[in-house]
Design an enzyme around this catalytic site. Sequence first.
Site, mmCIF file in Angstrom:
data_model
loop_
_atom_site.group_PDB
_atom_site.id
_atom_site.type_symbol
_atom_site.label_atom_id
_atom_site.label_comp_id
_atom_site.label_asym_id
_atom_site.label_seq_id
_atom_site.Cartn_x
_atom_site.Cartn_y
_atom_site.Cartn_z
ATOM 1 C CB CYS A 157 -3.945 8.374 0.577
ATOM 2 S SG CYS A 157 -5.611 8.193 1.195
ATOM 3 C CE LYS A 212 -3.232 2.950 0.811
ATOM 4 N NZ LYS A 212 -4.450 3.173 0.090
#
Length: 430
Positions: A270, A216
């Site tokens: 993010c 991720k």
Amino acid sequence: MTQNQFASCVIMGLGYIGLPTSVVVARAGIDVIGVDVNERTVSAISAGRCPIEEPGLPEAIAEFVAGGRIVAQAQPRPADVFMIAVPTPFTGGYKPDLSYVEAATRAIAPALRKGNLVMVESTIPVGATEQVARWIEALRRDLRCAQRNGPEEPDILVAHCPERVLPGQMLKELVENDRVIGGVCPASAEAGKRFYESFVSGKCLITDSRTAELCKLTENSFRDVNIAFANELADVCEDFDIDVWRLIELANHHPRVSVLKPGPGVGGHCIAVDPWFIVSALGERARLIREARWINSGRPRQVVRKVLAQVASSGVRSIGCFGLAYKPNIDDLRESPAAEIVQYLAHELHMLGSDIELRLIEPHITELPPSLEHGNRMKLVDPDQGLDSDLLVMLVDHDAFRSIPASEIRGKNIIDTRGVWSEAALGPSN
Ligand code: SAJ
């Protein structure tokens, strides 16, 4: 999976990820118990109202809450699966803050039973899923929790499956995107795969939890580094007096080149955050990732410097700032470079004793957030009033701005950070 293996799922955190996830899980026929520490969120959802803007979500929440498939409450209760989808911001020094993940783990611990699966969806640093397992172990000494080299069939299975959906297309991407599921032990990964396969049509790929965690962080760092490259190119082009947008368009005709777009900075919760989870752990060893972060986080100030230079050299009395969201066609202003630019610009103008009017145009909101109410200096206005300003600053390429006829833009004093209002982009004048 056998049809009824997972009949119920507690989702900890009903935010941008937990809430849409609750819908796709509910659609698979699994009962969802959504848990949030925010009472207003719980009561809104209990009343069938959706507190966030996302296409298709309000209708789905209303439907599943009315049908009893989704319930919202303040505390978890026993279930088959426990999903943690709470934020992981960073603290000072860009260190990841795992306190919400820890609090969610503490909250679910009393409800855990033998055979349960605990899935961590929050973006976390490498090693944090194992940390969750250790917290559970300490809280529930009666249960054997998954360990890296522990028993083959622990009582509590623990895995990480990072979300990778794009705001604006969540309900589609939550189902269609491939997922990476990393178990603290192999049995945890297998259980995670069976759970996700019950509502995901994309591939569910299994690995260990550390690889899934870094996967991720890699995805978002990859994007950050590539955007930094585009931003650096924009500076290079400026020095050479070359149109960067045309240059990128031409370069991207090469079959193996795909340069991203420069802009006023990288926003969202993010891409601007996750690379720090690598850098704060490794420092010098991750210097390209760190440099990209510095390049991208310096962009808003660069834009403000340009605006101030224009102000100093011309008789600008009003500035129209087009867009406040962190990216096009959404209402999300959190970590937005456009909002940062406007805030910083207002501050600088104030310091200069200037009374230049700042007109903000953001068609996706109806009122300014408190952070942008800088006395009377800033006003939220409609696009027509914005276009009437002495200087136009294009910050977010919303469709609503792209569709403004070229004739209304051409000839104006413009700073275009998105390449939509340059002479080349506007096309030939008739
Ligand atoms: N941006 C540019 N130039 C570009 C592309 C983006 O300046 O060429 C800027 C945008 O304007 C925005 C920021 O980057 O300010 C981030 O936007 P984004 O669309 O790239 O990504 P997010 O933050 O909305 O979502 C990302 C996605 N990750 C990747 O594409 C690798 C999404 O799939 C993740 O689920 C999400 O982060 C997340 O939650 O981690």
